[in-house]
Scaffold this motif. Structure first.
Motif, PDB file in Angstrom:
ATOM      1  N   ARG A 189     -45.627 -56.854 -61.771  1.00  0.00           N
ATOM      2  CA  ARG A 189     -45.168 -57.892 -60.854  1.00  0.00           C
ATOM      3  C   ARG A 189     -44.288 -57.285 -59.781  1.00  0.00           C
ATOM      4  NH1 ARG A 189     -40.694 -62.061 -62.828  1.00  0.00           N
ATOM      5  NH2 ARG A 189     -39.494 -60.134 -62.660  1.00  0.00           N
ATOM      6  N   ILE A 190     -44.519 -57.689 -58.547  1.00  0.00           N
ATOM      7  CA  ILE A 190     -43.602 -57.383 -57.444  1.00  0.00           C
ATOM      8  C   ILE A 190     -42.939 -58.694 -57.069  1.00  0.00           C
ATOM      9  CG2 ILE A 190     -43.334 -56.536 -55.086  1.00  0.00           C
ATOM     10  CD1 ILE A 190     -45.779 -54.791 -55.523  1.00  0.00           C
ATOM     11  N   LEU A 191     -41.642 -58.761 -57.279  1.00  0.00           N
ATOM     12  CA  LEU A 191     -40.887 -59.980 -57.025  1.00  0.00           C
ATOM     13  C   LEU A 191     -40.276 -59.878 -55.633  1.00  0.00           C
ATOM     14  CD1 LEU A 191     -39.879 -62.634 -58.270  1.00  0.00           C
ATOM     15  CD2 LEU A 191     -37.907 -61.386 -59.139  1.00  0.00           C
ATOM     16  N   GLY A 192     -40.850 -60.615 -54.692  1.00  0.00           N
ATOM     17  CA  GLY A 192     -40.406 -60.510 -53.308  1.00  0.00           C
ATOM     18  C   GLY A 192     -41.479 -59.837 -52.463  1.00  0.00           C
ATOM     19  N   GLN A 193     -41.134 -59.538 -51.218  1.00  0.00           N
ATOM     20  CA  GLN A 193     -42.078 -58.949 -50.269  1.00  0.00           C
ATOM     21  C   GLN A 193     -42.552 -57.578 -50.723  1.00  0.00           C
ATOM     22  OE1 GLN A 193     -40.536 -58.695 -46.257  1.00  0.00           O
ATOM     23  NE2 GLN A 193     -41.999 -57.105 -45.690  1.00  0.00           N
ATOM     24  N   VAL A 194     -43.836 -57.322 -50.515  1.00  0.00           N
ATOM     25  CA  VAL A 194     -44.384 -55.980 -50.738  1.00  0.00           C
ATOM     26  C   VAL A 194     -43.979 -55.133 -49.535  1.00  0.00           C
ATOM     27  CG1 VAL A 194     -46.486 -54.600 -50.967  1.00  0.00           C
ATOM     28  CG2 VAL A 194     -46.308 -56.817 -52.116  1.00  0.00           C
ATOM     29  N   THR A 195     -42.953 -54.328 -49.709  1.00  0.00           N
ATOM     30  CA  THR A 195     -42.451 -53.510 -48.603  1.00  0.00           C
ATOM     31  C   THR A 195     -43.002 -52.091 -48.642  1.00  0.00           C
ATOM     32  OG1 THR A 195     -40.493 -52.929 -49.906  1.00  0.00           O
ATOM     33  CG2 THR A 195     -40.302 -54.822 -48.422  1.00  0.00           C
ATOM     34  N   SER A 196     -43.572 -51.700 -49.770  1.00  0.00           N
ATOM     35  CA  SER A 196     -44.171 -50.374 -49.903  1.00  0.00           C
ATOM     36  C   SER A 196     -45.597 -50.536 -50.414  1.00  0.00           C
ATOM     37  CB  SER A 196     -43.348 -49.507 -50.866  1.00  0.00           C
ATOM     38  OG  SER A 196     -43.971 -48.249 -51.053  1.00  0.00           O
ATOM     39  N   PRO A 197     -46.573 -50.551 -49.509  1.00  0.00           N
ATOM     40  CA  PRO A 197     -47.957 -50.727 -49.936  1.00  0.00           C
ATOM     41  C   PRO A 197     -48.406 -49.702 -50.972  1.00  0.00           C
ATOM     42  CG  PRO A 197     -47.788 -50.955 -47.558  1.00  0.00           C
ATOM     43  CD  PRO A 197     -46.447 -50.470 -48.043  1.00  0.00           C
ATOM     44  N   SER A 198     -47.863 -48.486 -50.882  1.00  0.00           N
ATOM     45  CA  SER A 198     -48.283 -47.435 -51.816  1.00  0.00           C
ATOM     46  C   SER A 198     -47.927 -47.784 -53.258  1.00  0.00           C
ATOM     47  CB  SER A 198     -47.649 -46.093 -51.434  1.00  0.00           C
ATOM     48  OG  SER A 198     -46.236 -46.157 -51.518  1.00  0.00           O
ATOM     49  N   ILE A 199     -46.834 -48.537 -53.449  1.00  0.00           N
ATOM     50  CA  ILE A 199     -46.449 -48.938 -54.804  1.00  0.00           C
ATOM     51  C   ILE A 199     -47.480 -49.905 -55.368  1.00  0.00           C
ATOM     52  CG2 ILE A 199     -44.759 -50.237 -56.163  1.00  0.00           C
ATOM     53  CD1 ILE A 199     -42.573 -49.020 -54.461  1.00  0.00           C
ATOM     54  N   LEU A 200     -47.874 -50.898 -54.574  1.00  0.00           N
ATOM     55  CA  LEU A 200     -48.884 -51.845 -55.044  1.00  0.00           C
ATOM     56  C   LEU A 200     -50.206 -51.127 -55.295  1.00  0.00           C
ATOM     57  CD1 LEU A 200     -49.853 -54.641 -55.758  1.00  0.00           C
ATOM     58  CD2 LEU A 200     -50.190 -55.110 -53.314  1.00  0.00           C
ATOM     59  N   GLU A 201     -50.581 -50.213 -54.409  1.00  0.00           N
ATOM     60  CA  GLU A 201     -51.809 -49.445 -54.611  1.00  0.00           C
ATOM     61  C   GLU A 201     -51.768 -48.701 -55.941  1.00  0.00           C
ATOM     62  OE1 GLU A 201     -52.258 -46.868 -51.273  1.00  0.00           O
ATOM     63  OE2 GLU A 201     -52.285 -48.517 -49.830  1.00  0.00           O
ATOM     64  N   THR A 202     -50.627 -48.084 -56.241  1.00  0.00           N
ATOM     65  CA  THR A 202     -50.488 -47.333 -57.489  1.00  0.00           C
ATOM     66  C   THR A 202     -50.594 -48.247 -58.700  1.00  0.00           C
ATOM     67  OG1 THR A 202     -49.116 -45.654 -56.423  1.00  0.00           O
ATOM     68  CG2 THR A 202     -48.953 -45.828 -58.820  1.00  0.00           C
ATOM     69  N   LEU A 203     -49.948 -49.419 -58.625  1.00  0.00           N
ATOM     70  CA  LEU A 203     -50.030 -50.377 -59.727  1.00  0.00           C
ATOM     71  C   LEU A 203     -51.475 -50.794 -59.982  1.00  0.00           C
ATOM     72  CD1 LEU A 203     -46.975 -52.669 -58.856  1.00  0.00           C
ATOM     73  CD2 LEU A 203     -47.103 -50.991 -60.707  1.00  0.00           C
ATOM     74  N   ILE A 204     -52.213 -51.027 -58.906  1.00  0.00           N
ATOM     75  CA  ILE A 204     -53.613 -51.431 -59.051  1.00  0.00           C
ATOM     76  C   ILE A 204     -54.441 -50.296 -59.643  1.00  0.00           C
ATOM     77  CG2 ILE A 204     -55.686 -52.158 -57.805  1.00  0.00           C
ATOM     78  CD1 ILE A 204     -53.792 -53.478 -55.734  1.00  0.00           C
ATOM     79  N   ARG A 205     -54.263 -49.094 -59.111  1.00  0.00           N
ATOM     80  CA  ARG A 205     -55.037 -47.941 -59.610  1.00  0.00           C
ATOM     81  C   ARG A 205     -54.734 -47.679 -61.080  1.00  0.00           C
ATOM     82  NH1 ARG A 205     -57.485 -45.705 -55.283  1.00  0.00           N
ATOM     83  NH2 ARG A 205     -56.443 -45.932 -53.261  1.00  0.00           N
ATOM     84  N   ASP A 206     -53.471 -47.764 -61.447  1.00  0.00           N
ATOM     85  CA  ASP A 206     -53.096 -47.532 -62.850  1.00  0.00           C
ATOM     86  C   ASP A 206     -53.720 -48.571 -63.770  1.00  0.00           C
ATOM     87  OD1 ASP A 206     -51.624 -45.357 -62.053  1.00  0.00           O
ATOM     88  OD2 ASP A 206     -49.660 -46.314 -62.298  1.00  0.00           O
ATOM     89  N   THR A 207     -53.757 -49.814 -63.300  1.00  0.00           N
ATOM     90  CA  THR A 207     -54.317 -50.879 -64.131  1.00  0.00           C
ATOM     91  C   THR A 207     -55.832 -50.746 -64.232  1.00  0.00           C
ATOM     92  OG1 THR A 207     -52.510 -52.312 -63.366  1.00  0.00           O
ATOM     93  CG2 THR A 207     -54.303 -53.368 -64.544  1.00  0.00           C
TER      94      THR A 207
END
Length: 203
Positions: free
Chosen positions: A174-192
């Motif tokens: 979960r990212i609580l609040g604005q996604v300010t670092s797209p690379s973090i969300l990308e990593t979370l998706i790739r890991d999952t």
């Protein structure tokens, strides 16, 4: 002396009240220690270990174009769910990044679904046109059914919030609040996504 203390006491009481209101299940899990990850920034990131994930989230809703979507539609792949509404400034700020990441993972093991918590179809469609958003959003303003389905994973009124669901439909991050670092969300998706590959190879 009493006049000086009164504002300080009021501020202290307000701080305690806000601290109490900010508690939520995933944050509590993190504070209890262990294997969850946490990154502090403009929005906090909570990762949930496989063994600690709850039951699959079951939901159904109607998109801005009148199509019905359900939780069973995306079982077997990662689903990114973003809670938003058109007049939310952080939602507008992250929209282009979310669309870019959506395009990266299209046909690549993950899909995106928005949940619009305040708008009717015309406003949601106008937002999509403005920010070139191509993934659908469920309109949840009338029923609140989507927010209820995810109530164990999102604090009340926490918009934007972005959740990454694993292939079984459980909240993995979960990212609580604005996604300010797209690379973090990308990593979370790739890991999952990688989890599913690992599970398949060990069966």
């Amino acid at each position: 002396m009493n006049r000086r203390l009164t504002p300080l006491i009021a501020l202290a009481a307000a701080a305690l009240l806000l601290a109490g209101c900010s508690s939520d299940p995933l944050a509590d899990q993190y504070r209890e220690g262990s294997s969850k990850g946490f990154i502090a920034g403009d929005g906090s990131v909570t990762e949930i270990a496989l063994a600690d994930r709850g039951e699959p989230i079951e939901f159904s809703g109607v998109t801005e174009t009148g199509e019905t979507v359900t939780s069973t539609d995306t079982l077997g792949e990662v689903l990114v769910v973003n809670f938003w509404y058109a007049s939310c400034a952080p939602c507008r700020a992250e929209a282009s990044d979310l669309q870019s990441i959506n395009a990266q993972f299209e046909d690549g093991g993950a899909s995106f679904l928005g949940v619009n918590v305040r708008d009717q179809a015309p406003n949601a469609i106008a937002f999509n046109e403005t920010y070139s958003v191509t993934y659908p959003s469920v309109l949840d303003v009338d029923t609140g059914a989507m927010q209820l389905a995810f109530s164990g994973s999102i604090p009340p009124n926490a918009v934007p919030t972005t959740l990454v669901l694993d292939a079984e439909g459980r909240v993995a991050a979960r990212i609580l609040g604005q996604v300010t670092s797209p690379s973090i969300l990308e990593t979370l998706i790739r890991d999952t996504i990688a989890e599913s590959s690992t599970e398949t190879s060990t069966e």
